[in-house]
Write an enzyme that holds these catalytic residues in place. Sequence first.
Site, PDB file in Angstrom:
ATOM      1  N   SER A  50       1.037  -1.294   0.072  1.00  0.00           N
ATOM      2  CA  SER A  50       0.046  -0.206  -0.077  1.00  0.00           C
ATOM      3  C   SER A  50       0.796   1.278   0.048  1.00  0.00           C
ATOM      4  O   SER A  50       0.096   2.342  -0.208  1.00  0.00           O
ATOM      5  CB  SER A  50      -0.843   0.220   1.193  1.00  0.00           C
ATOM      6  OG  SER A  50      -0.410  -0.155   2.391  1.00  0.00           O
ATOM      7  N   TYR A  51       1.982   1.222   0.329  1.00  0.00           N
ATOM      8  CA  TYR A  51       2.889   2.370   0.103  1.00  0.00           C
ATOM      9  C   TYR A  51       3.252   2.865  -1.293  1.00  0.00           C
ATOM     10  O   TYR A  51       3.665   2.041  -1.816  1.00  0.00           O
ATOM     11  CB  TYR A  51       4.325   2.067   0.935  1.00  0.00           C
ATOM     12  CG  TYR A  51       4.412   1.469   2.246  1.00  0.00           C
ATOM     13  CD1 TYR A  51       3.189   1.826   3.184  1.00  0.00           C
ATOM     14  CD2 TYR A  51       5.313   1.036   2.753  1.00  0.00           C
ATOM     15  CE1 TYR A  51       3.347   1.267   4.504  1.00  0.00           C
ATOM     16  CE2 TYR A  51       5.507   0.475   4.258  1.00  0.00           C
ATOM     17  CZ  TYR A  51       4.347   0.760   4.734  1.00  0.00           C
ATOM     18  OH  TYR A  51       4.355   0.146   6.443  1.00  0.00           O
TER      19      TYR A  51
END
Length: 316
Positions: A50-51
Amino acid sequence: MSTIGNSDLSVFPLALGGNVFGWTADRDASFAILDAFVEGGGNFVDTADSYSAWAPGHSGGESETIIGEWLAARSRPEVVVATKVSQHPDFRGLSASNVRAAAEASLRRLGVDAIDLYYAHFDDEETPLEETVGAFGQLVADGLVRHIAVSNYTAERIEEWLRIADETGVARPVAIQPHYNLVHRNEVEDTIVPIAERENLSLIPYFALAKGFLTGKYRSTDASAHNTPRAEGAAVYATPQGLQIIDTLERIGAAHDVSIASAALAWLRSQPTVVAPIASASRLEQVQGLLDGGRVELTADEIAELTRVSTWSPEA
């Protein structure tokens, strides 16, 4: 080097956080940070699929992509890469199909044959835990993942995961990633550490520097003077007790010729079951402090003093 749980993963006792890669550190800066970390003896990098989906114009996977490009450009140095599933906009939750699809997407971005350490990033109470445990176990059985771990799980859910894994004969987690540092201790020490000690699980804490507060940069609750994404979160710790912790870290760090941040990381490393705190660097000059934090050894008296000044108890 330190070994994660009962795995075969041998790591430098400080994990380089990849949350900044592609966000506050662009590709060139990220490459320079990764190079300096490895050249200084580091070999453990932590990221998540998700980064950095939270950044304007980003969709998730930016950090993994940069790490993958760096691995390819450097002929795949011997580094341990940890990543996570459940928060990518395209792969939310921990259903079996989602876990498999997200892992395959992470493998493509990282350009590796297997993920060294794969975390369930956040608990998904809408999916039966039996399904999630089975999905992670299958990834290990199929060779896509070497070892599994959990992040942001309560003690009760960790114990339930272990029970299901044992009953079904699939791979157990080898590590737990909790929010843990000198200004955020009680919950982890009261509930998570006892399980980790009993089950031979390693703690790999995130927010090891309390969003930057434990660097000594934020000595006021007014965050307006610091134009950084984390300033507001860090400034909330600038209480009288928080500032006493910083003063103590500054004195102890000076005695070892290391920074406040390095001393804070060294205290965290000294805690039961902690194998490698996670800390990130968005600028090249910050890397040495992280490496120092993975090497400096505080005395028993220094550890005890930091433990004492950071002990929190509710007001009577």
